[in-house]
Motif scaffolding. Structure first.
Motif, PDB file in Angstrom:
ATOM      1  N   GLU A   6       0.832  -1.214   0.052  1.00 29.65           N
ATOM      2  CA  GLU A   6       0.048  -0.112   0.082  1.00 29.65           C
ATOM      3  C   GLU A   6       0.990   1.327   0.034  1.00 29.65           C
ATOM      4  O   GLU A   6       1.980   1.202   0.569  1.00 29.65           O
ATOM      5  CB  GLU A   6      -0.686  -0.148   1.327  1.00 29.65           C
ATOM      6  CG  GLU A   6      -1.869  -1.177   1.302  1.00 29.65           C
ATOM      7  CD  GLU A   6      -1.354  -2.059   2.482  1.00 29.65           C
ATOM      8  OE1 GLU A   6      -2.100  -2.717   2.924  1.00 29.65           O
ATOM      9  OE2 GLU A   6      -0.018  -2.239   2.885  1.00 29.65           O
ATOM     10  N   SER A   7       0.426   2.189  -0.698  1.00 31.47           N
ATOM     11  CA  SER A   7       1.009   3.595  -0.514  1.00 31.47           C
ATOM     12  C   SER A   7      -0.113   4.751  -0.502  1.00 31.47           C
ATOM     13  O   SER A   7      -1.370   4.626  -0.644  1.00 31.47           O
ATOM     14  CB  SER A   7       2.039   3.770  -1.483  1.00 31.47           C
ATOM     15  OG  SER A   7       1.232   3.750  -3.108  1.00 31.47           O
ATOM     16  N   GLY A   8       0.454   5.861  -0.247  1.00 26.51           N
ATOM     17  CA  GLY A   8      -0.484   7.149  -0.471  1.00 26.51           C
ATOM     18  C   GLY A   8      -1.197   7.839   1.009  1.00 26.51           C
ATOM     19  O   GLY A   8      -1.922   8.633   0.935  1.00 26.51           O
ATOM     20  N   ALA A  23      -0.599  -1.908  -4.783  1.00 25.90           N
ATOM     21  CA  ALA A  23       0.279  -2.855  -5.963  1.00 25.90           C
ATOM     22  C   ALA A  23       0.121  -4.339  -5.651  1.00 25.90           C
ATOM     23  O   ALA A  23       0.850  -4.618  -4.474  1.00 25.90           O
ATOM     24  CB  ALA A  23       1.320  -2.231  -6.237  1.00 25.90           C
ATOM     25  N   ALA A  24      -0.362  -5.003  -6.462  1.00 26.33           N
ATOM     26  CA  ALA A  24      -0.239  -6.495  -5.995  1.00 26.33           C
ATOM     27  C   ALA A  24       0.719  -7.344  -7.151  1.00 26.33           C
ATOM     28  O   ALA A  24       0.845  -6.776  -8.255  1.00 26.33           O
ATOM     29  CB  ALA A  24      -1.636  -7.078  -6.371  1.00 26.33           C
ATOM     30  N   SER A  25       1.329  -8.281  -6.737  1.00 27.57           N
ATOM     31  CA  SER A  25       2.374  -9.071  -7.651  1.00 27.57           C
ATOM     32  C   SER A  25       2.222 -10.515  -6.945  1.00 27.57           C
ATOM     33  O   SER A  25       2.034 -10.820  -5.850  1.00 27.57           O
ATOM     34  CB  SER A  25       3.689  -8.642  -7.283  1.00 27.57           C
ATOM     35  OG  SER A  25       4.279  -8.489  -6.193  1.00 27.57           O
ATOM     36  N   GLY A  26       2.724 -11.295  -7.983  1.00 24.13           N
ATOM     37  CA  GLY A  26       2.685 -12.772  -7.639  1.00 24.13           C
ATOM     38  C   GLY A  26       1.852 -13.888  -8.052  1.00 24.13           C
ATOM     39  O   GLY A  26       1.850 -14.897  -7.918  1.00 24.13           O
ATOM     40  N   ASN A  76      -2.246  -4.146 -12.088  1.00 19.88           N
ATOM     41  CA  ASN A  76      -2.193  -4.731 -10.909  1.00 19.88           C
ATOM     42  C   ASN A  76      -2.519  -3.937  -9.676  1.00 19.88           C
ATOM     43  O   ASN A  76      -1.723  -4.227  -8.729  1.00 19.88           O
ATOM     44  CB  ASN A  76      -1.089  -5.732 -10.748  1.00 19.88           C
ATOM     45  CG  ASN A  76      -0.878  -6.868 -11.687  1.00 19.88           C
ATOM     46  OD1 ASN A  76      -1.866  -7.162 -12.346  1.00 19.88           O
ATOM     47  ND2 ASN A  76      -0.107  -8.067 -11.634  1.00 19.88           N
ATOM     48  N   THR A  77      -3.220  -3.093  -9.846  1.00 23.77           N
ATOM     49  CA  THR A  77      -3.285  -1.993  -8.689  1.00 23.77           C
ATOM     50  C   THR A  77      -4.755  -1.836  -8.293  1.00 23.77           C
ATOM     51  O   THR A  77      -5.776  -1.713  -9.183  1.00 23.77           O
ATOM     52  CB  THR A  77      -2.524  -0.800  -9.088  1.00 23.77           C
ATOM     53  OG1 THR A  77      -1.067  -1.297  -9.297  1.00 23.77           O
ATOM     54  CG2 THR A  77      -2.685   0.259  -7.913  1.00 23.77           C
ATOM     55  N   VAL A  78      -5.010  -1.302  -7.183  1.00 23.75           N
ATOM     56  CA  VAL A  78      -6.449  -1.232  -6.528  1.00 23.75           C
ATOM     57  C   VAL A  78      -6.320  -0.038  -6.092  1.00 23.75           C
ATOM     58  O   VAL A  78      -5.105   0.308  -5.309  1.00 23.75           O
ATOM     59  CB  VAL A  78      -7.024  -2.108  -5.714  1.00 23.75           C
ATOM     60  CG1 VAL A  78      -6.208  -2.300  -4.349  1.00 23.75           C
ATOM     61  CG2 VAL A  78      -8.487  -1.723  -5.463  1.00 23.75           C
ATOM     62  N   GLY A 110      -1.977  -6.597   2.777  1.00 21.39           N
ATOM     63  CA  GLY A 110      -0.521  -5.587   2.846  1.00 21.39           C
ATOM     64  C   GLY A 110      -0.232  -5.332   4.072  1.00 21.39           C
ATOM     65  O   GLY A 110      -0.738  -5.632   5.422  1.00 21.39           O
ATOM     66  N   GLN A 111       0.784  -4.421   4.455  1.00 24.13           N
ATOM     67  CA  GLN A 111       1.223  -3.896   5.580  1.00 24.13           C
ATOM     68  C   GLN A 111       0.545  -3.058   6.210  1.00 24.13           C
ATOM     69  O   GLN A 111       0.889  -2.705   7.561  1.00 24.13           O
ATOM     70  CB  GLN A 111       2.935  -3.796   5.549  1.00 24.13           C
ATOM     71  CG  GLN A 111       3.146  -2.268   4.904  1.00 24.13           C
ATOM     72  CD  GLN A 111       2.852  -2.147   3.359  1.00 24.13           C
ATOM     73  OE1 GLN A 111       2.396  -3.114   2.842  1.00 24.13           O
ATOM     74  NE2 GLN A 111       2.965  -0.803   3.137  1.00 24.13           N
ATOM     75  N   GLY A 112      -0.277  -2.299   5.445  1.00 24.01           N
ATOM     76  CA  GLY A 112      -1.098  -1.039   5.830  1.00 24.01           C
ATOM     77  C   GLY A 112      -0.354   0.190   5.734  1.00 24.01           C
ATOM     78  O   GLY A 112       0.990   0.338   5.639  1.00 24.01           O
TER      79      GLY A 112
END
Length: 119
Positions: A6-8, A23-26, A76-78, A110-112
């Motif tokens: 996560e970001s923002g 952003a997602a991956s994998g 790959n982003t929400v 995600g890590q938050g």
């Protein structure tokens, strides 16, 4: 396996706006339902918004009309666009990816990212 970043997040005044990204991956991003949760100090984690693999959305009553969840499968982003922010929106916001495959549930977090709404 899905990795989420996560970001923002940040500090914003009441009435302001922020856009969170995850952003997602994998794995195959488009096959997952994506959601945003939040957890305020001393409170349980709560669902804020969800978007299915087909693009249907649902929101917590507390954010309807102010928040919008979207996804870009090519990136790959929400996203979570947050407008008219209130002090009660202050929380750590977590991205979640979930799907059911052959009767088994898969959930990733995600890590938050911290969102603080304050003057």
């Amino acid at each position: 396996q899905v990795q989420l970043v996560e970001s923002g997040g940040g500090l914003v005044q009441p009435g302001g706006s922020l856009r969170l990204s995850c952003a997602a991956s994998g794995s195959i991003f488009s096959s997952y339902a994506m959601a945003w949760y939040r957890q305020a100090p001393g409170k349980q984690r709560e669902l804020v918004a969800i978007i299915t693999s087909g693009g249907s959305t649902n929101y917590a009553d507390s954010v309807k009309g102010r928040f919008t969840i979207t996804r870009d499968n090519a990136k790959n982003t929400v996203y979570l666009q947050m407008n008219s922010l209130k002090s009660e929106d202050t929380a750590v916001y977590f991205c979640n990816a979930g799907r059911r495959l052959f009767g088994k549930d898969y959930n990733y977090w995600g890590q938050g990212t911290q969102v603080t709404v304050s003057s």
